[in-house]
Scaffold this motif. Sequence first.
Motif, mmCIF file in Angstrom:
data_model
loop_
_atom_site.group_PDB
_atom_site.id
_atom_site.type_symbol
_atom_site.label_atom_id
_atom_site.label_comp_id
_atom_site.label_asym_id
_atom_site.label_seq_id
_atom_site.Cartn_x
_atom_site.Cartn_y
_atom_site.Cartn_z
ATOM 1 N N UNK A 83 0.848 -1.189 0.000
ATOM 2 C CA UNK A 83 0.000 0.000 0.000
ATOM 3 C C UNK A 83 0.883 1.237 0.000
ATOM 4 N N UNK A 84 0.293 2.348 -0.431
ATOM 5 C CA UNK A 84 1.031 3.606 -0.536
ATOM 6 C C UNK A 84 1.284 4.178 0.864
ATOM 7 N N UNK A 85 2.485 4.653 1.081
ATOM 8 C CA UNK A 85 2.860 5.220 2.374
ATOM 9 C C UNK A 85 3.255 6.683 2.171
ATOM 10 N N UNK A 86 2.538 7.565 2.845
ATOM 11 C CA UNK A 86 2.839 8.988 2.769
ATOM 12 C C UNK A 86 3.709 9.401 3.947
ATOM 13 N N UNK A 87 4.518 10.396 3.728
ATOM 14 C CA UNK A 87 5.325 10.975 4.798
ATOM 15 C C UNK A 87 4.377 11.603 5.825
ATOM 16 N N UNK A 88 4.542 11.301 7.114
ATOM 17 C CA UNK A 88 3.680 11.932 8.129
ATOM 18 C C UNK A 88 3.831 13.455 8.088
ATOM 19 N N UNK A 89 2.715 14.146 8.084
ATOM 20 C CA UNK A 89 2.743 15.608 8.012
ATOM 21 C C UNK A 89 3.042 16.202 9.378
ATOM 22 N N UNK A 90 3.837 17.261 9.376
ATOM 23 C CA UNK A 90 4.152 18.010 10.594
ATOM 24 C C UNK A 90 4.871 17.155 11.634
ATOM 25 N N UNK A 91 5.624 16.181 11.198
ATOM 26 C CA UNK A 91 6.290 15.274 12.139
ATOM 27 C C UNK A 91 7.799 15.413 12.080
ATOM 28 N N UNK A 92 8.375 15.277 10.895
ATOM 29 C CA UNK A 92 9.813 15.450 10.750
ATOM 30 C C UNK A 92 10.137 16.935 10.596
ATOM 31 N N UNK A 93 11.233 17.367 11.174
ATOM 32 C CA UNK A 93 11.675 18.741 11.019
ATOM 33 C C UNK A 93 11.791 19.046 9.533
ATOM 34 N N UNK A 94 11.162 20.133 9.106
ATOM 35 C CA UNK A 94 11.155 20.556 7.696
ATOM 36 C C UNK A 94 10.577 19.482 6.775
ATOM 37 N N UNK A 95 9.745 18.596 7.296
ATOM 38 C CA UNK A 95 9.167 17.482 6.527
ATOM 39 C C UNK A 95 10.232 16.664 5.812
ATOM 40 N N UNK A 96 11.374 16.522 6.471
ATOM 41 C CA UNK A 96 12.502 15.767 5.923
ATOM 42 C C UNK A 96 12.734 14.539 6.809
ATOM 43 N N UNK A 97 12.489 13.325 6.285
ATOM 44 C CA UNK A 97 12.616 12.119 7.114
ATOM 45 C C UNK A 97 14.043 11.825 7.568
ATOM 46 N N UNK A 98 15.023 12.566 7.059
ATOM 47 C CA UNK A 98 16.394 12.399 7.527
ATOM 48 C C UNK A 98 16.686 13.275 8.740
ATOM 49 N N UNK A 99 15.730 14.123 9.108
ATOM 50 C CA UNK A 99 15.896 15.010 10.265
ATOM 51 C C UNK A 99 15.150 14.451 11.475
ATOM 52 N N UNK A 100 15.448 15.003 12.614
ATOM 53 C CA UNK A 100 14.866 14.554 13.882
ATOM 54 C C UNK A 100 13.356 14.787 13.913
ATOM 55 N N UNK A 101 12.606 13.792 14.343
ATOM 56 C CA UNK A 101 11.164 13.994 14.502
ATOM 57 C C UNK A 101 10.878 15.000 15.612
ATOM 58 N N UNK A 102 9.767 15.705 15.456
ATOM 59 C CA UNK A 102 9.325 16.634 16.486
ATOM 60 C C UNK A 102 8.383 15.895 17.432
ATOM 61 N N UNK A 103 8.182 16.435 18.605
ATOM 62 C CA UNK A 103 7.274 15.796 19.570
ATOM 63 C C UNK A 103 6.391 16.848 20.237
ATOM 64 N N UNK A 104 5.781 17.671 19.434
ATOM 65 C CA UNK A 104 4.991 18.793 19.925
ATOM 66 C C UNK A 104 3.676 18.374 20.595
ATOM 67 N N UNK A 105 3.292 17.107 20.493
ATOM 68 C CA UNK A 105 2.026 16.640 21.056
ATOM 69 C C UNK A 105 2.153 16.172 22.508
ATOM 70 N N UNK A 106 3.356 16.035 23.030
ATOM 71 C CA UNK A 106 3.561 15.435 24.354
ATOM 72 C C UNK A 106 2.824 16.206 25.450
#
Length: 122
Positions: free
Chosen positions: A79-102
Amino acid sequence: MFSGIDNEVWAPISRAMDIDINNVEESKGLIALAGRDGKPPVYLKSADNKLFYSTAHPEYGRERLMYEYNRDKDREYVYKVDLPKHYFTDDNPDKTPMSYWIEDADKLFKNWIEFYVADKGN
């Protein structure tokens, strides 16, 4: 449920959802509490306040969604997998994920315990 949380409630969603809110509200008597226009609801409750549902994962730690995204990318032939929105810094999966929901998650669970577990919902 959302006492102490700003107008926007943040929580990770691990996969694409396909929930028709009209069907849910009509057939199950549920009320959408939080969500974005045109998107499936994130939090719902029963009209009698006895049930509370979450289609998100506020319990996730910072890296859990990254693990699921990478796991699912390896299965993209299924199945198609989309990049999670508003999760990776600058929407770049090579960057650190954010955790703004904690912070919202902590307040949500506290409110849930006070309202539902302490039996104030009845």
